[in-house]
Scaffold this motif. Structure first.
Motif, PDB file in Angstrom:
ATOM      1  N   LEU A 100      -1.287  -4.424  -5.331  1.00 43.28           N
ATOM      2  CA  LEU A 100      -0.972  -3.337  -5.312  1.00 43.28           C
ATOM      3  C   LEU A 100      -2.089  -2.323  -4.609  1.00 43.28           C
ATOM      4  CD1 LEU A 100       1.800  -0.995  -4.534  1.00 43.28           C
ATOM      5  CD2 LEU A 100       1.056  -0.772  -7.368  1.00 43.28           C
ATOM      6  N   ILE A 101      -1.601  -1.335  -3.919  1.00 41.37           N
ATOM      7  CA  ILE A 101      -3.124  -0.731  -4.075  1.00 41.37           C
ATOM      8  C   ILE A 101      -2.203   1.059  -4.042  1.00 41.37           C
ATOM      9  CG2 ILE A 101      -4.378   0.734  -2.462  1.00 41.37           C
ATOM     10  CD1 ILE A 101      -5.240  -2.203  -1.759  1.00 41.37           C
ATOM     11  N   MET A 102      -2.156   1.756  -4.597  1.00 40.95           N
ATOM     12  CA  MET A 102      -1.644   3.250  -5.166  1.00 40.95           C
ATOM     13  C   MET A 102      -2.063   4.300  -4.865  1.00 40.95           C
ATOM     14  SD  MET A 102       1.805   3.943  -7.441  1.00 40.95           S
ATOM     15  CE  MET A 102       2.587   5.191  -7.673  1.00 40.95           C
ATOM     16  N   VAL A 103      -2.400   5.273  -4.141  1.00 42.57           N
ATOM     17  CA  VAL A 103      -2.497   6.823  -4.347  1.00 42.57           C
ATOM     18  C   VAL A 103      -1.802   7.896  -4.474  1.00 42.57           C
ATOM     19  CG1 VAL A 103      -3.613   7.993  -3.038  1.00 42.57           C
ATOM     20  CG2 VAL A 103      -4.362   6.374  -2.249  1.00 42.57           C
ATOM     21  N   SER A 104      -1.749   8.467  -6.150  1.00 38.72           N
ATOM     22  CA  SER A 104      -1.171   9.404  -6.344  1.00 38.72           C
ATOM     23  C   SER A 104      -1.908  10.354  -6.966  1.00 38.72           C
ATOM     24  CB  SER A 104      -0.601   9.054  -6.802  1.00 38.72           C
ATOM     25  OG  SER A 104       0.212   9.791  -8.298  1.00 38.72           O
ATOM     26  N   HIS A 105      -2.156  12.193  -6.880  1.00 39.07           N
ATOM     27  CA  HIS A 105      -2.471  13.000  -7.833  1.00 39.07           C
ATOM     28  C   HIS A 105      -2.033  12.893  -8.490  1.00 39.07           C
ATOM     29  CE1 HIS A 105      -4.766  13.966  -4.076  1.00 39.07           C
ATOM     30  NE2 HIS A 105      -4.247  13.851  -3.321  1.00 39.07           N
ATOM     31  N   TYR A 106      -1.008  12.979  -9.690  1.00 33.78           N
ATOM     32  CA  TYR A 106      -0.618  12.304 -10.530  1.00 33.78           C
ATOM     33  C   TYR A 106      -0.323  11.220 -11.207  1.00 33.78           C
ATOM     34  CZ  TYR A 106       1.470  15.915  -8.489  1.00 33.78           C
ATOM     35  OH  TYR A 106       2.315  17.548  -8.080  1.00 33.78           O
ATOM     36  N   PRO A 107      -1.410  11.160 -12.301  1.00 28.71           N
ATOM     37  CA  PRO A 107      -1.417   9.774 -13.052  1.00 28.71           C
ATOM     38  C   PRO A 107      -1.181   9.073 -13.999  1.00 28.71           C
ATOM     39  CG  PRO A 107      -3.137  11.142 -13.368  1.00 28.71           C
ATOM     40  CD  PRO A 107      -2.403  11.919 -12.485  1.00 28.71           C
ATOM     41  N   GLU A 108       0.478  10.425 -14.258  1.00 32.69           N
ATOM     42  CA  GLU A 108       1.695   9.716 -15.186  1.00 32.69           C
ATOM     43  C   GLU A 108       3.059   9.394 -13.954  1.00 32.69           C
ATOM     44  OE1 GLU A 108       2.635  13.949 -13.737  1.00 32.69           O
ATOM     45  OE2 GLU A 108       0.524  13.242 -14.141  1.00 32.69           O
ATOM     46  N   GLU A 109       2.560   9.238 -12.740  1.00 26.19           N
ATOM     47  CA  GLU A 109       3.391   8.626 -11.861  1.00 26.19           C
ATOM     48  C   GLU A 109       2.823   7.204 -11.554  1.00 26.19           C
ATOM     49  OE1 GLU A 109       4.029  11.865  -8.791  1.00 26.19           O
ATOM     50  OE2 GLU A 109       2.927  10.377  -7.890  1.00 26.19           O
ATOM     51  N   LEU A 110       1.918   6.721 -12.329  1.00 30.06           N
ATOM     52  CA  LEU A 110       1.529   5.144 -12.303  1.00 30.06           C
ATOM     53  C   LEU A 110       2.269   4.149 -12.678  1.00 30.06           C
ATOM     54  CD1 LEU A 110      -2.578   6.158 -11.946  1.00 30.06           C
ATOM     55  CD2 LEU A 110      -1.113   5.883  -9.967  1.00 30.06           C
ATOM     56  N   PRO A 111       3.014   2.827 -12.211  1.00 31.67           N
ATOM     57  CA  PRO A 111       3.561   1.883 -12.710  1.00 31.67           C
ATOM     58  C   PRO A 111       2.362   1.497 -13.937  1.00 31.67           C
ATOM     59  CG  PRO A 111       2.861   1.476 -10.473  1.00 31.67           C
ATOM     60  CD  PRO A 111       2.782   2.979 -10.557  1.00 31.67           C
ATOM     61  N   PRO A 112       3.409   1.106 -15.133  1.00 26.91           N
ATOM     62  CA  PRO A 112       2.873   0.187 -16.065  1.00 26.91           C
ATOM     63  C   PRO A 112       1.857  -0.995 -16.033  1.00 26.91           C
ATOM     64  CG  PRO A 112       5.156   0.398 -17.216  1.00 26.91           C
ATOM     65  CD  PRO A 112       4.733   1.060 -15.060  1.00 26.91           C
ATOM     66  N   CYS A 113       2.205  -1.599 -14.333  1.00 26.36           N
ATOM     67  CA  CYS A 113       1.620  -2.458 -13.871  1.00 26.36           C
ATOM     68  C   CYS A 113      -0.140  -2.169 -13.524  1.00 26.36           C
ATOM     69  CB  CYS A 113       2.016  -3.337 -12.854  1.00 26.36           C
ATOM     70  SG  CYS A 113       2.099  -2.308 -10.930  1.00 26.36           S
ATOM     71  N   ILE A 114      -0.891  -1.221 -13.673  1.00 28.05           N
ATOM     72  CA  ILE A 114      -1.607  -0.529 -12.777  1.00 28.05           C
ATOM     73  C   ILE A 114      -2.773  -1.668 -14.228  1.00 28.05           C
ATOM     74  CG2 ILE A 114      -3.754   1.073 -12.376  1.00 28.05           C
ATOM     75  CD1 ILE A 114      -1.536   0.973  -9.957  1.00 28.05           C
ATOM     76  N   ASP A 115      -3.849  -2.200 -13.142  1.00 24.01           N
ATOM     77  CA  ASP A 115      -4.666  -2.245 -13.608  1.00 24.01           C
ATOM     78  C   ASP A 115      -6.034  -2.406 -13.283  1.00 24.01           C
ATOM     79  OD1 ASP A 115      -4.603  -4.499 -11.705  1.00 24.01           O
ATOM     80  OD2 ASP A 115      -3.763  -6.339 -12.774  1.00 24.01           O
ATOM     81  N   HIS A 116      -6.247  -1.999 -12.478  1.00 20.93           N
ATOM     82  CA  HIS A 116      -7.743  -1.279 -11.769  1.00 20.93           C
ATOM     83  C   HIS A 116      -7.367   0.420 -11.035  1.00 20.93           C
ATOM     84  CE1 HIS A 116      -7.936  -5.560 -11.957  1.00 20.93           C
ATOM     85  NE2 HIS A 116      -9.284  -5.647 -11.976  1.00 20.93           N
ATOM     86  N   LYS A 117      -8.382   0.994 -11.077  1.00 19.64           N
ATOM     87  CA  LYS A 117      -8.376   1.716 -11.042  1.00 19.64           C
ATOM     88  C   LYS A 117     -10.260   2.300  -9.834  1.00 19.64           C
ATOM     89  CE  LYS A 117      -5.480   3.874 -14.481  1.00 19.64           C
ATOM     90  NZ  LYS A 117      -5.585   5.360 -15.770  1.00 19.64           N
ATOM     91  N   LEU A 118      -9.596   3.346  -9.099  1.00 15.88           N
ATOM     92  CA  LEU A 118     -10.828   3.701  -8.314  1.00 15.88           C
ATOM     93  C   LEU A 118     -10.948   5.094  -7.784  1.00 15.88           C
ATOM     94  CD1 LEU A 118     -13.116   2.949  -6.238  1.00 15.88           C
ATOM     95  CD2 LEU A 118     -11.606   2.066  -4.391  1.00 15.88           C
ATOM     96  N   THR A 119     -11.614   5.879  -8.244  1.00 15.39           N
ATOM     97  CA  THR A 119     -12.022   7.048  -7.779  1.00 15.39           C
ATOM     98  C   THR A 119     -13.146   7.556  -6.598  1.00 15.39           C
ATOM     99  OG1 THR A 119     -11.251   7.356  -9.874  1.00 15.39           O
ATOM    100  CG2 THR A 119     -11.993   9.759  -8.974  1.00 15.39           C
ATOM    101  N   ILE A 176       1.196  -1.579   0.305  1.00 13.40           N
ATOM    102  CA  ILE A 176      -0.361   0.168   0.118  1.00 13.40           C
ATOM    103  C   ILE A 176       1.017   1.394   0.084  1.00 13.40           C
ATOM    104  CG2 ILE A 176      -1.535   1.741   1.710  1.00 13.40           C
ATOM    105  CD1 ILE A 176      -2.983  -1.410   2.406  1.00 13.40           C
ATOM    106  N   LEU A 177       1.135   2.270  -1.083  1.00 13.49           N
ATOM    107  CA  LEU A 177       1.410   3.482  -0.998  1.00 13.49           C
ATOM    108  C   LEU A 177       0.885   4.088  -1.543  1.00 13.49           C
ATOM    109  CD1 LEU A 177       4.555   1.317  -3.999  1.00 13.49           C
ATOM    110  CD2 LEU A 177       4.127   1.344  -1.615  1.00 13.49           C
ATOM    111  N   ASP A 178       0.845   5.337  -0.410  1.00  9.93           N
ATOM    112  CA  ASP A 178       0.061   6.503  -0.489  1.00  9.93           C
ATOM    113  C   ASP A 178       0.299   7.280  -0.716  1.00  9.93           C
ATOM    114  OD1 ASP A 178      -2.192   8.663  -0.072  1.00  9.93           O
ATOM    115  OD2 ASP A 178      -2.608   7.895   2.011  1.00  9.93           O
ATOM    116  N   GLU A 179       1.079   8.478  -2.071  1.00 13.71           N
ATOM    117  CA  GLU A 179       1.443   9.063  -2.354  1.00 13.71           C
ATOM    118  C   GLU A 179       3.325   9.033  -2.037  1.00 13.71           C
ATOM    119  OE1 GLU A 179       0.476  11.817  -3.971  1.00 13.71           O
ATOM    120  OE2 GLU A 179      -1.853  12.062  -3.216  1.00 13.71           O
TER     121      GLU A 179
END
Length: 494
Positions: A470-489, A439-442
């Motif tokens: 993995l659960i990752m929080v970020s305000h910058y979409p360009e920071e997300l690693p390529p492995c991200i396969d699900h999104k929650l807003t 879990i990576l929050d910012e």
């Protein structure tokens, strides 16, 4: 031209505060400066010299704050440091305090109380100043947080609070360390617009300490690069951009490092079935305020989620339910790692399977212990370390510190590191036990561009072949690693 701050061949009195060579610097009227440099390069040390926190030999620093009628340096120069983005430096703060409202005294002030106190302490109660106050509240959209206890504000809300509190004092020089971290995209745009307006329309000189060249706003006129504990020559923003090369942005990563990560990573998942997180119709309230309302979410083994939402939308509250930091989890229909909460498991049964870093953790980590001990505390799921790691554990810690490029910092104490170096240490702490759920929050707060790219590669390598979740929080979409396969807003309920 008026020299507001002038330092010539400055050498600090204390050897431990000295830069690698004497400091020469001028801030002139009409200039707005970005201090740029890598993590650990000396930006914070240089800033402490500018503010007078680290006195220098001889005549010291020359200041000319006119037309300000204030005489004290502390009244004319206001500095919002990186740590302030997580609130005031309160040694009594602990990691779970934000979620344990029963531990919050009724005497704890609200955000509105503290902002009103700051307003009255920094000037007369005039119609003009009230107009400024209301304008700042409106620009930052904080009206809905004024009645919240200060301890309950999110990291982004705290950043807004600190900025407003400082701007109310109308300083001659405003210094901000990474002012855009922790803010959602809309608020970043609002802040940049506000700073541009203030810079153009008032006798206020702005100095921004930035980790990334891309964060330099258009109103910045000059850049000073601080690297290897040396303060570079002040140049125009145009000259700086022209001198930048693509090599400045290359990640410190290679195939050999990926192999090392894979050797440190193995799939030791004991989750019953495939569900890692199960939430059904979750409601989280504090008093009359609803943070999460009738929320359902399922995360399966091996999924990689990006969680986004505006400041105050409940992202960190949601993660506190997963990390066993929020006592309201017992009143909710939540299952973690195939087991329903409240059926006899301890919080340590949960935490041992999770690697975690967040703004709250960074704020709570005030132990000035060697960096390797901070990393080792991830093996014990503690903030601080109360049992000594054995040789095998130390060896694992050093391997992960080497992956993050910070092995040389192993014996330096945590509070003596720069904010970016601290963040890398806390990231190594999150990975060190090879967790099932990361879990990576910012996670990128305060990191320079090469380190951001490096950490992105590490996350990708860790998750790619291991079946990790993995659960990752970020305000910058360009920071997300390529492995991200699900999104929650998430959206704010108020």
């Amino acid at each position: 031209m008026q020299r507001i701050i002038s330092i010539k061949d400055g050498v600090t009195r204390m050897p431990s505060w000295r830069m690698a060579e004497p400091v020469n610097f001028e801030l002139c009227d009409g200039e707005h400066i970005a201090i740029i440099g890598p993590n650990g390069g000396g930006k914070s040390m240089f800033t402490d010299i500018i503010t007078g926190s680290h006195p220098i030999i001889g005549n010291g620093i020359e200041y000319d704050f006119s037309p300000s009628d204030k005489t004290l340096v502390s009244d004319n120069i206001k500095y919002i440091a990186f740590k302030d983005s997580y609130g005031d430096k309160d040694g009594t703060y602990y990691l779970q305090q934000r979620w344990n409202q029963h531990d919050i005294s009724e005497d704890t002030p609200t955000a509105g109380d503290l902002l009103e106190e700051a307003f009255l302490l920094t000037g007369d109660d005039t119609a003009e100043r009230r107009e400024l106050q209301n304008h700042l509240y409106s620009v930052f959209h904080i009206e809905h947080t004024l009645d919240k206890y200060i301890i309950l504000l999110s990291s982004g809300e705290l950043r807004k609070f600190q900025l407003i509190k400082t701007l109310l004092s109308k300083p001659r020089v405003l210094i901000m360390d990474n002012p855009f971290i922790g803010l959602d995209a809309e608020t970043r745009d609002q802040l940049q617009h506000l700073l541009t307006t203030v810079a153009n329309d008032s006798k206020l000189q702005i100095i921004l300490i930035l980790s990334r060249p891309k964060d330099i706003p258009p109103f910045i006129t000059h850049v000073v690069e601080v690297r290897n504990m040396k303060v570079g020559k002040k140049i125009t923003t145009e000259e700086y951009r022209s001198a930048m090369t693509s090599s400045d942005l290359q990640p410190q990563f290679n195939r050999e490092k990926e192999e090392r990560i894979l050797n440190l990573t193995y799939n030791d998942n004991t989750t019953e079935g495939n569900e890692v997180i199960g939430m059904t119709d979750i409601c989280i309230r504090y008093g009359k305020r609803t943070i999460i309302d009738h929320f359902t979410w399922n995360v399966m083994k091996g999924e990689h989620w990006a969680v986004s939402g505006r400041n105050g939308a409940g992202k960190s509250t949601l993660l506190s339910l997963v990390c066993a930091d929020n006592p309201q989890a017992y009143a909710c229909n939540i299952s973690l790692f195939g087991r329903k909460r409240g059926t006899g498991e301890s919080i340590w049964d949960i935490k041992r399977r999770i690697g975690y870093v967040s703004p709250e953790m960074h704020r709570a980590y005030n132990r000035d212990i060697p960096a390797i001990m901070v990393v080792a505390s991830g093996l014990k799921d503690s903030v601080g370390l109360y049992t000594q790691p054995n040789e095998t554990e130390r060896h694992t810690c050093r391997k992960w510190m080497d992956v993050f490029g910070i092995e040389k910092l192993a014996d330096r104490t945590f509070l003596k590191l720069s904010s970016g170096e601290q963040r890398l240490v806390l990231l190594a702490r999150a990975f060190v036990k090879n967790p099932e759920l990361l879990i990576l929050d910012e996670p990128f707060h305060g990191l320079d561009e090469p380190n951001r790219l490096m950490v992105t590669e590490i996350i990708e390598a860790f998750c790619k072949h291991s079946g990790k979740t993995l659960i990752m929080v970020s305000h910058y979409p360009e920071e997300l690693p390529p492995c991200i396969d699900h999104k929650l807003t998430l959206t704010r309920t108020d």
